[in-house]
Scaffold this motif. Sequence first.
Motif, short mmCIF file in Angstrom:
data_model
loop_
_atom_site.label_atom_id
_atom_site.label_comp_id
_atom_site.label_asym_id
_atom_site.label_seq_id
_atom_site.Cartn_x
_atom_site.Cartn_y
_atom_site.Cartn_z
N ALA A 1 0.80 -1.21 0.00
CA ALA A 1 0.00 0.00 0.00
C ALA A 1 0.84 1.26 0.00
CB ALA A 1 -0.93 0.02 1.21
N ALA A 2 2.14 1.17 -0.28
CA ALA A 2 2.95 2.38 -0.37
C ALA A 2 2.49 3.19 -1.57
CB ALA A 2 4.42 2.02 -0.52
N GLY A 3 2.45 4.53 -1.43
CA GLY A 3 1.90 5.36 -2.49
C GLY A 3 2.84 5.54 -3.66
N LEU A 4 2.24 5.85 -4.83
CA LEU A 4 3.03 6.22 -5.99
C LEU A 4 3.53 7.63 -5.77
CD1 LEU A 4 0.66 4.97 -8.83
CD2 LEU A 4 2.61 3.80 -7.86
N SER A 5 4.83 7.80 -5.75
CA SER A 5 5.37 9.11 -5.40
C SER A 5 5.47 10.05 -6.59
CB SER A 5 6.76 8.94 -4.78
OG SER A 5 6.68 8.23 -3.59
N LEU A 6 5.79 9.54 -7.76
CA LEU A 6 6.00 10.40 -8.90
C LEU A 6 5.90 9.57 -10.16
CD1 LEU A 6 6.80 13.25 -9.90
CD2 LEU A 6 9.17 12.52 -9.76
N ALA A 7 5.21 10.05 -11.17
CA ALA A 7 5.10 9.33 -12.44
C ALA A 7 5.82 10.12 -13.52
CB ALA A 7 3.63 9.14 -12.81
N LEU A 8 6.86 9.57 -14.08
CA LEU A 8 7.59 10.21 -15.16
C LEU A 8 7.19 9.59 -16.48
CD1 LEU A 8 11.17 10.36 -13.61
CD2 LEU A 8 9.41 12.08 -13.53
N GLY A 9 7.38 10.30 -17.57
CA GLY A 9 7.11 9.75 -18.89
C GLY A 9 8.03 8.59 -19.18
N VAL A 10 7.48 7.41 -19.41
CA VAL A 10 8.30 6.21 -19.56
C VAL A 10 9.15 6.28 -20.82
CG1 VAL A 10 8.22 3.71 -19.86
CG2 VAL A 10 6.67 4.81 -18.26
N ALA A 11 8.55 6.72 -21.94
CA ALA A 11 9.33 6.77 -23.19
C ALA A 11 10.50 7.73 -23.07
CB ALA A 11 8.41 7.19 -24.34
N SER A 12 10.23 8.91 -22.52
CA SER A 12 11.29 9.90 -22.34
C SER A 12 12.36 9.38 -21.39
CB SER A 12 10.70 11.20 -21.82
OG SER A 12 11.70 12.15 -21.55
N LEU A 13 11.92 8.72 -20.31
CA LEU A 13 12.85 8.18 -19.33
C LEU A 13 13.75 7.14 -19.97
CD1 LEU A 13 13.71 8.17 -16.37
CD2 LEU A 13 11.99 6.41 -15.95
N GLN A 14 13.16 6.27 -20.81
CA GLN A 14 13.96 5.23 -21.46
C GLN A 14 15.00 5.85 -22.40
OE1 GLN A 14 10.80 2.94 -23.23
NE2 GLN A 14 10.69 1.53 -21.49
N ALA A 15 14.62 6.94 -23.09
CA ALA A 15 15.58 7.60 -23.98
C ALA A 15 16.75 8.17 -23.19
CB ALA A 15 14.88 8.72 -24.75
N GLY B 1 17.43 14.72 -9.64
CA GLY B 1 17.93 13.38 -9.91
C GLY B 1 18.88 13.42 -11.09
N ARG B 2 19.32 12.26 -11.54
CA ARG B 2 20.29 12.19 -12.64
C ARG B 2 19.64 12.49 -13.99
NH1 ARG B 2 22.60 6.62 -12.84
NH2 ARG B 2 24.06 7.55 -14.33
N LEU B 3 18.36 12.18 -14.13
CA LEU B 3 17.67 12.41 -15.39
C LEU B 3 16.96 13.76 -15.35
CD1 LEU B 3 16.06 8.87 -15.79
CD2 LEU B 3 18.21 9.69 -16.75
N SER B 4 16.89 14.41 -16.49
CA SER B 4 16.26 15.73 -16.51
C SER B 4 14.79 15.65 -16.14
CB SER B 4 16.42 16.36 -17.90
OG SER B 4 15.80 15.55 -18.90
N ASN B 5 14.11 14.57 -16.51
CA ASN B 5 12.71 14.41 -16.14
C ASN B 5 12.51 14.26 -14.65
OD1 ASN B 5 11.86 14.62 -18.74
ND2 ASN B 5 10.67 12.73 -18.74
#
Length: 426
Positions: free
Chosen positions: A10-24, A260-264
């Motif tokens: 039941a831990a909450g979702l803290s942040l949702a980043l764009g998956v496609a952008s994150l993978q790039a 964080g390390r990624l710009s997103n």
Amino acid sequence: MMTVVRILFAAGLSLALGVASLQAQEQELAAPLPLNELRTFAEVLDRIRSAYVEPVDDATLLENAIRGMLEGLDPHSAYLEPEAFQGLQDSTTGQFGGLGIEIGQEDGFIRVISPIDDTPAARAGIEAGDLIIKIDDQPVKGMSLVDAVNLMRGEAGSKVTLTLVRGTGSPFEVELTRAVIRVASVRSEELESGYAYLRITQFQNNTGDEVRRSLGSLNPNGELKGLVLDLRNNPGGVLQSAVEVADSFLDQGLIVYTQGRLSNAEMRFSATSNNPSRGVPLVVLINGGSASASEIVAGALQDHARAVIMGTDSFGKGSVQTVLPLNNDRALKLTTALYYTPNGRSIQAQGIVPDIHVERGRVTQEREEAGYREADLQRHLGNINGEERTTRQVQAERSERRQDTDYQLSQALNLLKGLNITRSRQ
């Protein structure tokens, strides 16, 4: 080091980043593969397949390897199998199965981080900090957190017995009935005329809207003299909801930012001018069970001097997790950033330090001796203001209220009253 998980995920979702952008961006940061380590991995895999006492299929070995990679990073990164992934999503909508506690692993034992309001655990009297030493007579010493969770969860209506230790006391048993837990994240009430109480149990997708509605009903004409915002034992949840709650009390300025390390992973959230609290004096209660999104709200209100923070030091979870769905109904919950309060404070492993330190306690009142007041006497002189209070009326007014049994809440209410008295005399 403490590893934290919510029963039935039941831990909450803290942040949702764009998956496609994150993978790039992941590809841009990718380094050459460590060939020597990969050869070692392949060799270990082959040795286990050929020499382990019982046959183990390749899929199990590889899933265990993936799980180990995530668990070895930090306490909050994890590999989510289908049931865990679904449970994580259910928790942010306010419905999930289990006992209603967030637990952590510490020195081989299981410790309660926070019971959730109105759940089997809370109703049974389980408290933050309790140490679980047995589950249905099975010792937990050395047991993995996943195994402990599996023992505690089960069908709604079934029972489980926990053996706990509180502080330096003797072990005691608590029998709980598992349930499908529907958590109302916000509740409010009037403490007494002009003063209100707003409790957030966890940050779900709709918590921000619920807080705004509550503020509207508590303070329709802007006449509220003070508000207590209770974030004690709130383990966190959805980051966006925390931002919306803080925005309900602020007119402008930064609420929280992440790095964080990624710009997103670098994001900034600021307040808007839509402030339904109308500047009402505010005290925020926190304790060691206040984590993550709770700390974002408390930190923002503290940095902007919008509220007095009261209670004890918060949990100190200052990291952001991104849930990355995979192509097989599984997901990665990966720590991708740290969050910072408006003044640039990272609360990771430190927590929010309250402005006024007040330990948990219970208010006890001595019974007043039976007697009479002037208004009880026959033929007493009247009051020119037309107001008289008999002993019976006074006793009726002293019926037990929430603040009469909660010491921290009582202190918060007294502080709000003191602030209003001094302001009215200026």
